[in-house]
Design a protein around this motif. Structure first.
Motif, short mmCIF file in Angstrom:
data_model
loop_
_atom_site.label_atom_id
_atom_site.label_comp_id
_atom_site.label_asym_id
_atom_site.label_seq_id
_atom_site.Cartn_x
_atom_site.Cartn_y
_atom_site.Cartn_z
N UNK A 105 -11.06 38.98 36.26
CA UNK A 105 -11.21 37.70 36.94
C UNK A 105 -10.21 36.70 36.38
N UNK A 106 -9.72 35.85 37.26
CA UNK A 106 -8.82 34.77 36.86
C UNK A 106 -9.52 33.44 37.12
N UNK A 107 -9.57 32.59 36.10
CA UNK A 107 -10.20 31.29 36.24
C UNK A 107 -9.22 30.20 35.81
N UNK A 108 -8.95 29.28 36.72
CA UNK A 108 -8.09 28.14 36.43
C UNK A 108 -8.92 26.87 36.54
N UNK A 109 -8.68 25.94 35.62
CA UNK A 109 -9.38 24.66 35.64
C UNK A 109 -8.35 23.55 35.79
N UNK A 110 -8.53 22.72 36.79
CA UNK A 110 -7.66 21.56 36.98
C UNK A 110 -8.31 20.37 36.29
N UNK A 111 -7.62 19.80 35.33
CA UNK A 111 -8.19 18.74 34.50
C UNK A 111 -7.10 17.81 34.01
N UNK A 112 -7.47 16.59 33.70
CA UNK A 112 -6.54 15.65 33.08
C UNK A 112 -6.58 15.77 31.56
N UNK A 113 -7.51 16.59 31.05
CA UNK A 113 -7.68 16.75 29.61
C UNK A 113 -7.77 18.24 29.24
N UNK A 114 -6.68 18.99 29.41
CA UNK A 114 -6.71 20.43 29.12
C UNK A 114 -7.04 20.76 27.67
N UNK A 115 -6.78 19.81 26.76
CA UNK A 115 -7.06 20.06 25.34
C UNK A 115 -8.56 20.23 25.08
N UNK A 116 -9.40 19.73 25.97
CA UNK A 116 -10.85 19.89 25.80
C UNK A 116 -11.28 21.35 25.88
N UNK A 117 -10.47 22.20 26.51
CA UNK A 117 -10.86 23.58 26.73
C UNK A 117 -10.31 24.54 25.68
N UNK A 118 -9.47 24.06 24.77
CA UNK A 118 -8.84 24.95 23.79
C UNK A 118 -9.86 25.69 22.94
N UNK A 119 -10.81 24.97 22.38
CA UNK A 119 -11.81 25.62 21.55
C UNK A 119 -12.76 26.48 22.35
N UNK A 120 -13.15 26.00 23.52
CA UNK A 120 -14.11 26.73 24.36
C UNK A 120 -13.54 28.06 24.82
N UNK A 121 -12.30 28.07 25.25
CA UNK A 121 -11.67 29.29 25.77
C UNK A 121 -11.31 30.28 24.66
N UNK A 122 -11.26 29.81 23.41
CA UNK A 122 -10.82 30.70 22.34
C UNK A 122 -11.92 31.19 21.43
N UNK A 123 -13.17 30.76 21.68
CA UNK A 123 -14.26 31.10 20.77
C UNK A 123 -15.37 31.89 21.45
N UNK A 124 -16.17 32.53 20.62
CA UNK A 124 -17.40 33.20 21.05
C UNK A 124 -17.15 34.19 22.19
N UNK A 125 -18.10 34.25 23.13
CA UNK A 125 -18.05 35.23 24.21
C UNK A 125 -16.83 35.06 25.09
N UNK A 126 -16.48 33.81 25.40
CA UNK A 126 -15.30 33.58 26.25
C UNK A 126 -14.02 34.05 25.56
N UNK A 127 -13.90 33.76 24.28
CA UNK A 127 -12.72 34.19 23.53
C UNK A 127 -12.59 35.71 23.50
N UNK A 128 -13.72 36.39 23.28
CA UNK A 128 -13.70 37.86 23.23
C UNK A 128 -13.37 38.45 24.61
N UNK A 129 -13.93 37.85 25.66
CA UNK A 129 -13.65 38.34 27.01
C UNK A 129 -12.17 38.18 27.35
N UNK A 130 -11.60 37.09 26.89
CA UNK A 130 -10.17 36.84 27.11
C UNK A 130 -9.32 37.85 26.34
#
Length: 249
Positions: A1-26
């Motif tokens: 799956x490909x997921x893109x998020x359009x945001x004015x604050x992409x830095x908010x997602x750095x930790x979320x996308x790189x940690x825990x279940x999401x990080x492992x799935x990536x």
């Protein structure tokens, strides 16, 4: 799956996308996660993405041009349109059923708004879904988007270590989940229910079903209206509800 998020604050997602279940799935290549700053798609020298609302009123409204341009740029194949989701307090309330539906898609684009709202043409001509995570207002759509992404990604095959975990979670069965216990068998005088250490799997499953029904009755009785129950279960729940009412008198 490909997921893109359009945001004015992409830095908010750095930790979320790189940690825990999401990080492992990536890391496993099960999902591709990307936060895109749609300010980069603004068509003016000041890179403005919002403007005053026509007709007056307070607040600023997100312009359609940068949002449309960003989504169209992310759509690699013209015939394979992504599911475009607007995070919005006016949207459909996000549920486990919706997470299960979205987990079957190959490409999701989530749009996170700020300011007063979105130009209505974004709603009418670009998005496929509008989602809300509850009846309250946040400063932006980033936190709701994180919640949706986490809920969807954990349902993808290979993400969770135990494939049955997502199936038996609260809401997945239409009921709240039964109580869980682990070692030690006794802690500060509180013991694990005997049935769980009996080794009798059929009785354990029956106990778990009963506990799920009871917990749902006590905490979310509205959910029981949508669950398929046996006549025996309905009778038992009525007895439990009647008993609770009498004890409160």
């Amino acid at each position: 799956m490909k997921i893109d998020v359009l945001t004015l604050f992409p830095e908010m997602f750095e930790g979320v996308f790189g940690a825990s279940i999401l990080g492992k799935a990536k890391e496993k290549g099960i999902v591709s996660l990307q936060a895109v700053n749609f300010r980069n798609y603004a068509n003016n020298k000041h890179n403005t993405v919002d403007d005053y609302p026509y007709g007056g009123g307070g607040g600023m409204v997100l312009k359609p041009e940068p949002v449309f341009a960003a989504v169209e740029d992310l759509q690699v194949e013209p015939e394979a349109k992504p599911r475009v989701i607007l995070m919005c307090p006016q949207g459909e309330t996000f549920t486990q059923r919706k997470a299960e539906e979205l987990s079957k898609e190959s490409h999701l684009v989530l749009i996170c708004g700020h300011y007063e709202g979105y130009d209505e043409r974004i709603r009418e001509h670009l998005v496929t879904d509008e989602l809300s995570i509850g009846d309250y207002v946040l400063t932006g759509g980033e936190i709701p988007a994180m919640a949706v992404i986490d809920s969807v990604v954990r349902l993808l095959p290979g993400v969770l270590g135990n494939e049955t975990s997502a199936v038996t979670d609260s809401y997945s069965t239409g009921l709240l989940e039964h109580p869980h216990y682990t070692r030690p068998p006794e802690f500060r005088g509180w013991s694990v229910p005997d049935i769980l250490v009996s080794g009798h799997h059929a009785k354990i499953e029956a106990w778990r079903r009963e506990q799920s029904l009871l917990r749902t009755l006590r905490r979310r009785p509205d959910m029981l209206e949508k669950v398929e129950l046996t006549a025996k279960e309905r009778k038992w729940l009525k007895e439990m509800a009647d008993s609770a009412r009498h004890s409160d008198v």
